[in-house]
Scaffold this motif. Structure first.
Motif, PDB file in Angstrom:
ATOM      1  N   PRO A  98       0.807  -1.226   0.000  1.00 48.17           N
ATOM      2  CA  PRO A  98       0.000   0.000   0.000  1.00 48.17           C
ATOM      3  C   PRO A  98       0.842   1.279   0.000  1.00 48.17           C
ATOM      4  O   PRO A  98       1.840   1.374   0.693  1.00 48.17           O
ATOM      5  N   PHE A  99       0.405   2.222  -0.816  1.00 46.38           N
ATOM      6  CA  PHE A  99       1.001   3.560  -0.869  1.00 46.38           C
ATOM      7  C   PHE A  99      -0.187   4.516  -0.787  1.00 46.38           C
ATOM      8  O   PHE A  99      -0.993   4.592  -1.706  1.00 46.38           O
ATOM      9  N   ILE A 100      -0.311   5.187   0.354  1.00 50.23           N
ATOM     10  CA  ILE A 100      -1.495   6.031   0.612  1.00 50.23           C
ATOM     11  C   ILE A 100      -1.059   7.454   0.935  1.00 50.23           C
ATOM     12  O   ILE A 100      -0.070   7.667   1.638  1.00 50.23           O
ATOM     13  N   VAL A 101      -1.790   8.426   0.412  1.00 51.70           N
ATOM     14  CA  VAL A 101      -1.499   9.834   0.707  1.00 51.70           C
ATOM     15  C   VAL A 101      -2.518  10.328   1.732  1.00 51.70           C
ATOM     16  O   VAL A 101      -3.727  10.185   1.538  1.00 51.70           O
ATOM     17  N   LEU A 102      -2.025  10.868   2.851  1.00 51.88           N
ATOM     18  CA  LEU A 102      -2.920  11.395   3.899  1.00 51.88           C
ATOM     19  C   LEU A 102      -2.736  12.905   3.983  1.00 51.88           C
ATOM     20  O   LEU A 102      -1.606  13.400   4.030  1.00 51.88           O
ATOM     21  N   GLN A 121      -1.123   9.476 -10.812  1.00 52.62           N
ATOM     22  CA  GLN A 121       0.014   9.245 -11.715  1.00 52.62           C
ATOM     23  C   GLN A 121       1.169   8.516 -11.040  1.00 52.62           C
ATOM     24  O   GLN A 121       1.891   7.759 -11.673  1.00 52.62           O
ATOM     25  N   ALA A 122       1.337   8.776  -9.734  1.00 51.50           N
ATOM     26  CA  ALA A 122       2.459   8.156  -9.012  1.00 51.50           C
ATOM     27  C   ALA A 122       2.112   6.737  -8.556  1.00 51.50           C
ATOM     28  O   ALA A 122       2.929   6.061  -7.951  1.00 51.50           O
ATOM     29  N   GLY A 123       0.879   6.314  -8.827  1.00 49.87           N
ATOM     30  CA  GLY A 123       0.480   4.954  -8.477  1.00 49.87           C
ATOM     31  C   GLY A 123       0.059   4.779  -7.022  1.00 49.87           C
ATOM     32  O   GLY A 123       0.042   3.664  -6.508  1.00 49.87           O
ATOM     33  N   ALA A 124      -0.288   5.890  -6.356  1.00 46.25           N
ATOM     34  CA  ALA A 124      -0.797   5.755  -4.980  1.00 46.25           C
ATOM     35  C   ALA A 124      -2.149   5.046  -5.041  1.00 46.25           C
ATOM     36  O   ALA A 124      -2.900   5.194  -6.013  1.00 46.25           O
ATOM     37  N   HIS A 125      -2.447   4.278  -4.005  1.00 44.88           N
ATOM     38  CA  HIS A 125      -3.690   3.489  -4.029  1.00 44.88           C
ATOM     39  C   HIS A 125      -4.904   4.249  -3.517  1.00 44.88           C
ATOM     40  O   HIS A 125      -6.033   3.783  -3.649  1.00 44.88           O
ATOM     41  N   GLY A 126      -4.665   5.418  -2.944  1.00 47.18           N
ATOM     42  CA  GLY A 126      -5.782   6.220  -2.479  1.00 47.18           C
ATOM     43  C   GLY A 126      -5.319   7.409  -1.664  1.00 47.18           C
ATOM     44  O   GLY A 126      -4.135   7.548  -1.341  1.00 47.18           O
ATOM     45  N   VAL A 127      -6.279   8.280  -1.366  1.00 45.14           N
ATOM     46  CA  VAL A 127      -6.018   9.505  -0.604  1.00 45.14           C
ATOM     47  C   VAL A 127      -6.982   9.539   0.578  1.00 45.14           C
ATOM     48  O   VAL A 127      -8.156   9.177   0.433  1.00 45.14           O
ATOM     49  N   ILE A 128      -6.477   9.956   1.736  1.00 43.93           N
ATOM     50  CA  ILE A 128      -7.345  10.063   2.918  1.00 43.93           C
ATOM     51  C   ILE A 128      -7.366  11.519   3.375  1.00 43.93           C
ATOM     52  O   ILE A 128      -6.318  12.142   3.536  1.00 43.93           O
TER      53      ILE A 128
END
Length: 246
Positions: A98-102, A121-128
């Motif tokens: 997992p790669f997630i942006v918070l 674009q960077a392939g993050a799996h989601g944003v919180i």
């Protein structure tokens, strides 16, 4: 693609929006209005943890499109929110860590839109994102994301720290961007990671920062001491991408 943050006005319409399960991002209520129907609406808003703002009649008249708001106007999200579990599932489906942006309180819709676009674009799996003191998925955010909101799940949570604690149990590490951190190139950002970006003005809040495993700084060569929040996120996200390749 047209995105419309739907503006819902009038007591019955607003109550119906809540009861039909629509995500109401914000509710504007006439200050001092305390009758039965309004109390019912406020109860529903509390259940959904919607942000409520009490405003004067002039403000409501200004926001109103129908000119028949009856003291209540609701802003419904332009897109549907996901759950944190959907984000983890997204990583699992791709067979990736997992790669997630918070985001700790991003207030500018253009910044949020740009961050979602870069996350995609960077392939993050989601944003919180948090429910309080932060912008939600408005039409401006959706447009600025250039359609990325349709592909990158965005979850809205009551408490970022609680979510971080839960994700740590799943084996995630957290890195936040802060000027007094270690230079990002010397950190190990591989594996399941959460990238935390703070508010445009104040940066990452103390409590959230304390829950991060690493604090990363971006080398600054210029005459001013900071980068725009969405640019900082992009720089760090691509350092994570680079490290994941090897």
């Amino acid at each position: 693609m047209g995105y419309h943050e739907s503006l819902t006005e009038g007591r019955n319409a607003v109550l119906e929006a809540f009861r039909s399960g629509k995500t109401v991002d914000r509710l504007f209520v006439l200050d001092g209005c305390q009758d039965g129907p309004v109390k019912t609406i406020l109860r529903e808003a509390k259940k959904q943890d919607t942000m409520v703002q009490y405003v004067k009649k002039e403000r409501l008249d200004q926001l109103s499109e129908t000119k028949n708001h009856q003291g209540v106007i609701a802003y419904c999200a332009a897109c549907e929110y996901a759950e944190v579990s959907d984000i983890l599932e997204n990583a699992k489906k791709k067979g990736e860590a997992p790669f997630i942006v918070l985001l700790d309180g991003i207030e500018d819709p253009h910044n949020l839109g740009a961050i979602i676009r870069t996350a995609n674009q960077a392939g993050a799996h989601g944003v919180i994102i948090p429910k309080r003191r932060a912008v939600g998925l408005t039409a401006t955010v959706a447009r600025t994301s250039a359609g990325a909101v349709n592909y990158t799940p965005v979850a809205k949570v009551t408490n970022l720290v609680t979510v971080m604690e839960d994700l740590k149990k799943e084996g995630m590490w957290f890195v936040c961007a802060d000027m007094d951190g270690e230079e990002m190139y010397s950190l190990n950002l591989k594996g399941p990671i959460g990238l935390v970006i703070g508010n445009e003005g104040e940066g990452v809040s103390r409590l959230v920062k304390e829950h991060c495993d690493m604090v990363a700084s971006i080398p600054m060569k210029g005459d001013i001491d900071s980068l725009n929040a969405s640019v900082a996120m992009g720089v760090l996200a691509y350092e994570i991408v680079r490290q994941r390749r090897f």
